[in-house]
Design a protein around this motif. Structure first.
Motif, mmCIF file in Angstrom:
data_model
loop_
_atom_site.group_PDB
_atom_site.id
_atom_site.type_symbol
_atom_site.label_atom_id
_atom_site.label_comp_id
_atom_site.label_asym_id
_atom_site.label_seq_id
_atom_site.Cartn_x
_atom_site.Cartn_y
_atom_site.Cartn_z
ATOM 1 N N THR A 104 -3.449 -11.163 3.124
ATOM 2 C CA THR A 104 -4.673 -10.573 3.656
ATOM 3 C C THR A 104 -4.354 -9.263 4.354
ATOM 4 O O THR A 104 -3.437 -9.198 5.184
ATOM 5 C CB THR A 104 -5.360 -11.528 4.649
ATOM 6 O OG1 THR A 104 -5.698 -12.748 3.975
ATOM 7 C CG2 THR A 104 -6.637 -10.900 5.194
ATOM 8 N N SER A 105 -5.105 -8.225 4.006
ATOM 9 C CA SER A 105 -4.976 -6.931 4.673
ATOM 10 C C SER A 105 -6.338 -6.529 5.217
ATOM 11 O O SER A 105 -7.382 -6.976 4.726
ATOM 12 C CB SER A 105 -4.458 -5.863 3.700
ATOM 13 O OG SER A 105 -5.357 -5.693 2.617
ATOM 14 N N ALA A 106 -6.331 -5.676 6.225
ATOM 15 C CA ALA A 106 -7.581 -5.211 6.839
ATOM 16 C C ALA A 106 -7.379 -3.797 7.356
ATOM 17 O O ALA A 106 -6.282 -3.419 7.783
ATOM 18 C CB ALA A 106 -8.009 -6.136 7.983
ATOM 19 N N GLY A 107 -8.449 -3.005 7.308
ATOM 20 C CA GLY A 107 -8.344 -1.639 7.793
ATOM 21 C C GLY A 107 -9.654 -0.889 7.681
ATOM 22 O O GLY A 107 -10.666 -1.424 7.200
ATOM 23 N N PHE A 108 -9.643 0.369 8.138
ATOM 24 C CA PHE A 108 -10.813 1.232 8.105
ATOM 25 C C PHE A 108 -10.640 2.302 7.030
ATOM 26 O O PHE A 108 -9.533 2.821 6.829
ATOM 27 C CB PHE A 108 -11.040 1.890 9.472
ATOM 28 C CG PHE A 108 -11.569 0.962 10.516
ATOM 29 C CD1 PHE A 108 -12.942 0.750 10.640
ATOM 30 C CD2 PHE A 108 -10.709 0.278 11.360
ATOM 31 C CE1 PHE A 108 -13.434 -0.115 11.595
ATOM 32 C CE2 PHE A 108 -11.187 -0.580 12.321
ATOM 33 C CZ PHE A 108 -12.559 -0.785 12.441
ATOM 34 N N TYR A 119 -6.474 3.159 5.767
ATOM 35 C CA TYR A 119 -5.222 2.451 5.994
ATOM 36 C C TYR A 119 -5.522 0.971 6.155
ATOM 37 O O TYR A 119 -6.395 0.583 6.932
ATOM 38 C CB TYR A 119 -4.512 2.986 7.236
ATOM 39 C CG TYR A 119 -3.245 2.236 7.574
ATOM 40 C CD1 TYR A 119 -2.082 2.438 6.840
ATOM 41 C CD2 TYR A 119 -3.223 1.307 8.607
ATOM 42 C CE1 TYR A 119 -0.922 1.749 7.139
ATOM 43 C CE2 TYR A 119 -2.064 0.610 8.918
ATOM 44 C CZ TYR A 119 -0.913 0.841 8.177
ATOM 45 O OH TYR A 119 0.225 0.146 8.467
ATOM 46 N N ASP A 120 -4.781 0.144 5.404
ATOM 47 C CA ASP A 120 -4.892 -1.307 5.504
ATOM 48 C C ASP A 120 -3.613 -1.865 6.111
ATOM 49 O O ASP A 120 -2.505 -1.485 5.702
ATOM 50 C CB ASP A 120 -5.114 -1.941 4.125
ATOM 51 C CG ASP A 120 -6.525 -1.720 3.617
ATOM 52 O OD1 ASP A 120 -7.394 -1.434 4.444
ATOM 53 O OD2 ASP A 120 -6.740 -1.831 2.406
ATOM 54 N N MET A 121 -3.748 -2.754 7.071
ATOM 55 C CA MET A 121 -2.605 -3.386 7.718
ATOM 56 C C MET A 121 -2.495 -4.834 7.267
ATOM 57 O O MET A 121 -3.506 -5.532 7.129
ATOM 58 C CB MET A 121 -2.764 -3.323 9.242
ATOM 59 C CG MET A 121 -1.603 -3.936 10.000
ATOM 60 S SD MET A 121 -1.827 -3.846 11.809
ATOM 61 C CE MET A 121 -3.215 -4.969 12.018
ATOM 62 N N ASN A 122 -1.279 -5.268 7.005
ATOM 63 C CA ASN A 122 -1.049 -6.653 6.624
ATOM 64 C C ASN A 122 -1.292 -7.552 7.838
ATOM 65 O O ASN A 122 -0.562 -7.484 8.829
ATOM 66 C CB ASN A 122 0.393 -6.814 6.113
ATOM 67 C CG ASN A 122 0.709 -8.265 5.761
ATOM 68 O OD1 ASN A 122 -0.192 -9.076 5.557
ATOM 69 N ND2 ASN A 122 1.980 -8.592 5.710
ATOM 70 N N VAL A 123 -2.325 -8.388 7.755
ATOM 71 C CA VAL A 123 -2.653 -9.263 8.880
ATOM 72 C C VAL A 123 -2.327 -10.716 8.580
ATOM 73 O O VAL A 123 -2.644 -11.594 9.370
ATOM 74 C CB VAL A 123 -4.152 -9.128 9.254
ATOM 75 C CG1 VAL A 123 -4.465 -7.717 9.706
ATOM 76 C CG2 VAL A 123 -5.048 -9.531 8.078
ATOM 77 N N SER A 124 -1.679 -10.985 7.436
ATOM 78 C CA SER A 124 -1.340 -12.367 7.080
ATOM 79 C C SER A 124 -0.470 -13.029 8.134
ATOM 80 O O SER A 124 -0.639 -14.212 8.461
ATOM 81 C CB SER A 124 -0.620 -12.391 5.723
ATOM 82 O OG SER A 124 -1.436 -11.895 4.696
ATOM 83 N N LYS A 125 0.477 -12.261 8.688
ATOM 84 C CA LYS A 125 1.400 -12.852 9.667
ATOM 85 C C LYS A 125 0.695 -13.249 10.952
ATOM 86 O O LYS A 125 1.190 -14.083 11.709
ATOM 87 C CB LYS A 125 2.538 -11.876 9.962
ATOM 88 C CG LYS A 125 2.077 -10.516 10.464
ATOM 89 C CD LYS A 125 3.271 -9.586 10.646
ATOM 90 C CE LYS A 125 2.827 -8.199 11.093
ATOM 91 N NZ LYS A 125 3.994 -7.285 11.259
ATOM 92 N N TYR A 126 -0.484 -12.644 11.223
ATOM 93 C CA TYR A 126 -1.239 -13.000 12.419
ATOM 94 C C TYR A 126 -2.202 -14.161 12.170
ATOM 95 O O TYR A 126 -2.832 -14.657 13.093
ATOM 96 C CB TYR A 126 -2.027 -11.804 12.926
ATOM 97 C CG TYR A 126 -1.168 -10.595 13.219
ATOM 98 C CD1 TYR A 126 -0.235 -10.607 14.255
ATOM 99 C CD2 TYR A 126 -1.281 -9.449 12.446
ATOM 100 C CE1 TYR A 126 0.561 -9.505 14.516
ATOM 101 C CE2 TYR A 126 -0.485 -8.334 12.696
ATOM 102 C CZ TYR A 126 0.436 -8.367 13.731
ATOM 103 O OH TYR A 126 1.223 -7.273 13.975
#
Length: 358
Positions: A104-108, A119-126
């Motif tokens: 899962t990635s998330a960004g603006f 930019y999308d940040m990898n949020v899987s680890k969170y």
């Protein structure tokens, strides 16, 4: 003397900035609006006229069915979750299935007309997952006449063997499998036949608004290159004995490199059940030829089969918009002793706001 020159330079810079800001109120010389750009000179005017001609030729719709959003800019928050799996059909009706953890990635993202940056940040680890090197990139271009996609997908982070055994008698070994390194790069381009009344951009890009329900067939070409590497030599002996004998000659290494050239035929339909809402589907089988090697063997030409399907639920309310877009991709690859079925599945959620600066 040097101090005097520095003070003079500072004064000049301040006056220049003041003049620029004041000019923004007095005239439109610094505006990036098309009419303003056309006044800059012959070449800028030529570029603006060319853009307007191209926009009319490639992006003209029947206004009773499709309309623009009325805004050149939008900013959106997007999350994208995806996973992939691989199914090997082997001799003796044995089957092995490998499925990855979800990423899962998330960004603006900020968009101006057809250009987006974000930019999308990898949020899987969170979210309880581990940091991964699985990656996916996709660039989409849509206008009334045609659509084009550029993409690549890679996985060298590992999967889980979730099923193994004879058909009807398989079991779940739940083995962490790290001997994987896969990469797919592809380009698609296709023409929409009902391009005046159907908008793919409204269904999957948020850049148009479908006012009435309508569908369209589309036709084009698809090219992709696959590079699959699997190292099975660390599997238990009771599993290795059921793998194809051809793989044993190479130390239970499976390496497939191929170029695929295919024709893409599909159909998309946009259903407008109520004001502000759109439900869309798109389905396209892809048939062509594959030219490649297996474990370094001589190059062979065979049939290539692929399928892409998408569905979306889109909400538009003046400046605000949002939606869910689901995608699935499946490939089928045949060889002498086995068949490989691949799958990539994703779900994208977005919420955004449209605006104009000029």
């Amino acid at each position: 003397m040097r101090r005097h020159k520095c003070r003079r330079a500072v004064v000049v810079i301040i006056l220049a900035i003041t003049g620029i800001l004041a000019a923004g109120h007095r005239a439109s010389a610094l505006s990036l609006a098309l009419d303003s750009i056309a006044t800059w000179g012959k070449f800028p005017r030529f570029c603006v006229n060319t853009y307007r001609w191209g926009d009319k030729f490639f992006n003209s719709y029947d206004s009773a069915y499709v309309e623009g959003t009325g805004y050149k800019f939008n900013v959106k928050f997007k999350t994208d979750s995806w996973w992939d799996d691989y199914v090997f059909e082997m001799p003796g009706h044995y089957r092995m299935r490998m499925t990855s953890d979800g990423s899962t990635s998330a960004g603006f993202w900020l968009t101006y007309l057809a250009v987006s940056v974000g930019y999308d940040m990898n949020v899987s680890k969170y979210l309880g997952g581990s940091e991964t090197t699985r990656k996916k990139f996709q660039f989409r271009f849509n206008c009334a006449l045609l659509s084009a996609d550029l993409y690549w997908i890679s996985n060298d982070a590992g999967t889980h063997i979730t099923s193994f055994g004879h058909k009807g008698e398989s079991y779940n070994p739940d083995i962490k499998f790290t001997g994987i390194n896969t990469f797919i790069f592809g380009v698609d381009a296709y023409y929409h036949f009902n391009n005046k009344r159907y908008s793919r951009a409204a269904a999957f890009n948020y850049s148009k608004i479908q006012k009435k329900s309508q569908g369209s067939f589309y036709l084009g070409f698809s090219y992709w290159k696959q590079n699959f590497n699997f190292n099975f030599n660390k599997l238990p002996d009771d599993m290795l004995q059921h793998l194809p004998e051809e793989w044993a000659k190479f130390g239970y290494i499976y390496k497939s490199v191929a170029n695929n050239y295919s024709v893409r035929v599909g159909y998309g339909y946009n259903w407008v059940p109520a004001r502000h809402w759109l439900i869309a589907i798109s389905e396209s089988p892809i048939l062509g030829l594959k030219n490649g090697t297996l474990n370094g063997d001589r190059r062979r030409i065979s049939v290539s089969l692929y399928n892409r399907a998408q569905a979306s639920i889109i909400w538009n309310n003046r400046r605000w918009f949002g939606g869910l877009i689901g995608s699935l991709e499946n490939g089928l690859f045949f060889a002498k002793e086995h068949a490989l079925i691949t799958g990539v599945y994703s779900l994208e959620a977005s919420l955004g706001f449209r605006f104009n600066i000029w």
